[in-house]
Scaffold this motif. Structure first.
Motif, PDB file in Angstrom:
ATOM      1  N   ASN A 213      -5.578 126.450 -30.326  1.00 38.02           N
ATOM      2  CA  ASN A 213      -6.033 127.575 -29.565  1.00 38.02           C
ATOM      3  C   ASN A 213      -4.950 128.659 -29.548  1.00 38.02           C
ATOM      4  O   ASN A 213      -3.658 128.470 -30.277  1.00 38.02           O
ATOM      5  CB  ASN A 213      -6.194 127.394 -28.101  1.00 38.02           C
TER       6      ASN A 213
ATOM      7  N   GLY B  67      -1.148 127.981 -29.317  1.00 36.56           N
ATOM      8  CA  GLY B  67      -0.757 126.486 -29.376  1.00 36.56           C
ATOM      9  C   GLY B  67       0.380 126.115 -30.168  1.00 36.56           C
ATOM     10  O   GLY B  67       1.095 127.148 -30.745  1.00 36.56           O
TER      11      GLY B  67
ATOM     12  N   ILE C  63       4.378 120.645 -22.569  1.00 34.17           N
ATOM     13  CA  ILE C  63       2.765 120.633 -22.111  1.00 34.17           C
ATOM     14  C   ILE C  63       2.770 121.020 -20.691  1.00 34.17           C
ATOM     15  O   ILE C  63       3.369 120.704 -19.868  1.00 34.17           O
ATOM     16  CB  ILE C  63       2.373 119.092 -22.356  1.00 34.17           C
TER      17      ILE C  63
ATOM     18  N   THR D  20      -3.014 119.561 -17.879  1.00 34.11           N
ATOM     19  CA  THR D  20      -4.478 119.988 -18.219  1.00 34.11           C
ATOM     20  C   THR D  20      -4.670 120.542 -19.398  1.00 34.11           C
ATOM     21  O   THR D  20      -5.931 120.822 -20.132  1.00 34.11           O
ATOM     22  CB  THR D  20      -5.346 120.877 -17.141  1.00 34.11           C
ATOM     23  N   GLU D  21      -3.484 121.017 -20.275  1.00 29.38           N
ATOM     24  CA  GLU D  21      -3.537 121.231 -21.726  1.00 29.38           C
ATOM     25  C   GLU D  21      -4.203 120.204 -22.480  1.00 29.38           C
ATOM     26  O   GLU D  21      -4.101 118.933 -22.149  1.00 29.38           O
ATOM     27  CB  GLU D  21      -2.299 121.559 -22.274  1.00 29.38           C
ATOM     28  N   ARG D  22      -5.031 120.607 -23.621  1.00 29.19           N
ATOM     29  CA  ARG D  22      -5.358 119.561 -24.469  1.00 29.19           C
ATOM     30  C   ARG D  22      -4.562 119.289 -25.542  1.00 29.19           C
ATOM     31  O   ARG D  22      -4.037 120.281 -26.248  1.00 29.19           O
ATOM     32  CB  ARG D  22      -6.789 120.007 -25.031  1.00 29.19           C
TER      33      ARG D  22
ATOM     34  N   ASP E  70      -4.314 122.838 -27.497  1.00 30.76           N
ATOM     35  CA  ASP E  70      -3.283 123.606 -27.105  1.00 30.76           C
ATOM     36  C   ASP E  70      -1.801 123.072 -27.785  1.00 30.76           C
ATOM     37  O   ASP E  70      -1.050 123.910 -27.856  1.00 30.76           O
ATOM     38  CB  ASP E  70      -2.933 123.469 -25.731  1.00 30.76           C
TER      39      ASP E  70
ATOM     40  N   GLY F 242      -1.120 116.035 -19.819  1.00 32.43           N
ATOM     41  CA  GLY F 242      -2.185 116.508 -20.978  1.00 32.43           C
ATOM     42  C   GLY F 242      -3.621 116.030 -21.021  1.00 32.43           C
ATOM     43  O   GLY F 242      -3.656 114.679 -20.496  1.00 32.43           O
TER      44      GLY F 242
END
Length: 336
Positions: free
Chosen positions: A251, A254, A162, A165-167, A231, A189
């Motif tokens: 995304n 991902g 990860i 800030t990735e979802r 992500d 995350g």
């Protein structure tokens, strides 16, 4: 000693009186204090997977207790140590996977509560090398869920790599999922919790999820896309359809992390989307002894919370029914 025993894949577990086992060379005898109930224990008891255990056997791989006796040659443990018995009960220590840090892939491994008797009992023997020390300050009730639910989700999110800030979408909030939400946050995350029960989604928000999606009230793929897409998608639910939804929510670039093990093993994904979008499908199986040590260290430092309820071992079949009915907020722990 008292033990919960699988005698048949089609019958309830039996509470039996058995002799206290003797530790062999390299083993320790552990007086169990607690053991968590994992969905894997239910799959084992029902013979759901292609490689089946052999009844009669004692399930349980979230065991925590005190070392009471040392087998011949044991120098790494001391009588009185509190240790955890994880799923990885033994690995050879010599193959390429063991040597390069992937001991959970060892082809000669033995698994607690599956290929060897586990911790649904008042006593168990285990390999002295593969039990893991429980740090001071962590209670047996807290340590039990960390021993599988914790280490499994922690490792799965580690291999997702990860980027802050990735979802990160967590599909299935329960015994594993409530810890996955916390590890996703710890790793930087922005967590999206997906479940079919509002109570579990409320729990996820309380534990740090920034977004929640009720998959029973709408299309979770569309809901996640409206947020901006995922992500990383970690699937803990035992349903091929959920894996497909998670894949579709990703995304470009991902990663789909597969952890749940449905009895129906087939999922359908688009090869075109996988190639064009640069998607990755990654399987993650529990974690190593080092991973579990890190999980314990995070908890000892106050970074995670355990949501668990205790049950007596005599109620093992009722506890299994509770889990299968989805009535459990997170984890059930047998307390001896």
């Amino acid at each position: 000693m008292k033990a919960a025993v699988v005698t048949s894949f089609t019958e309830p577990l039996e509470i039996q009186q058995r002799d206290v086992p003797e530790p062999g060379p390299g083993e320790v005898l552990i007086r169990l204090e607690t053991c968590g109930l994992c969905h894997t224990d239910i799959h084992a008891a029902h013979g759901d997977w292609p490689v089946k255990p052999s009844p009669p056997f004692v399930p349980g791989h979230e065991g925590v207790g005190i070392v009471e006796k040392l087998g011949d040659g044991v120098t790494s443990r001391t009588i009185g140590d509190r240790v955890a018995i994880p799923w990885l009960g033994y690995a050879c220590g010599e193959c390429r996977y063991c040597i390069d840090g992937r001991e959970t892939l060892c082809e000669n491994q033995r698994n607690s509560g599956y290929s060897v008797d586990g911790a649904f009992a008042e006593y168990a023997v285990a390999s002295a090398r593969y039990v893991v020390q429980v740090p001071e300050g962590i209670s047996p009730i807290e340590a039990a869920p960390l021993t599988c639910a914790g280490v499994t989700t922690y490792k799965a999110l580690k291999v997702a790599h990860i980027v802050p800030t990735e979802r990160v979408a967590i599909f299935g909030i329960g015994g594993l999922g409530h810890l996955a939400v916390q590890y996703g946050r710890i790793m930087g995350g922005s967590v999206i919790a997906v479940d079919v029960e509002d109570a579990k989604l409320d729990l996820a928000k309380d534990l740090g999820a920034e977004h929640v999606v009720n998959a029973a009230k709408g299309d979770p793929v569309e809901a996640i896309r409206e947020i901006g897409g995922a992500d990383v998608a970690l699937v803990l639910a035992a349903s091929p359809r959920v894996f497909e939804q998670a894949f579709a929510s990703l995304n470009r670039g991902g990663r789909l992390i597969c952890v749940g093990l449905p009895a129906d093993q087939e999922m359908s994904v688009s090869i075109f989307d996988t190639v064009i979008k640069g998607l990755s499908i990654i399987g993650s199986i529990v974690g190593t002894r080092q991973d579990l040590a890190e999980v314990f260290a995070l908890h000892a430092a106050g970074h995670t919370r355990i949501i668990a309820e205790t049950r007596p071992l005599e109620g093992v079949n009722d506890a299994i029914a509770e889990v299968l009915a989805g009535k459990v907020p997170a984890r059930l722990v047998f307390e001896y």
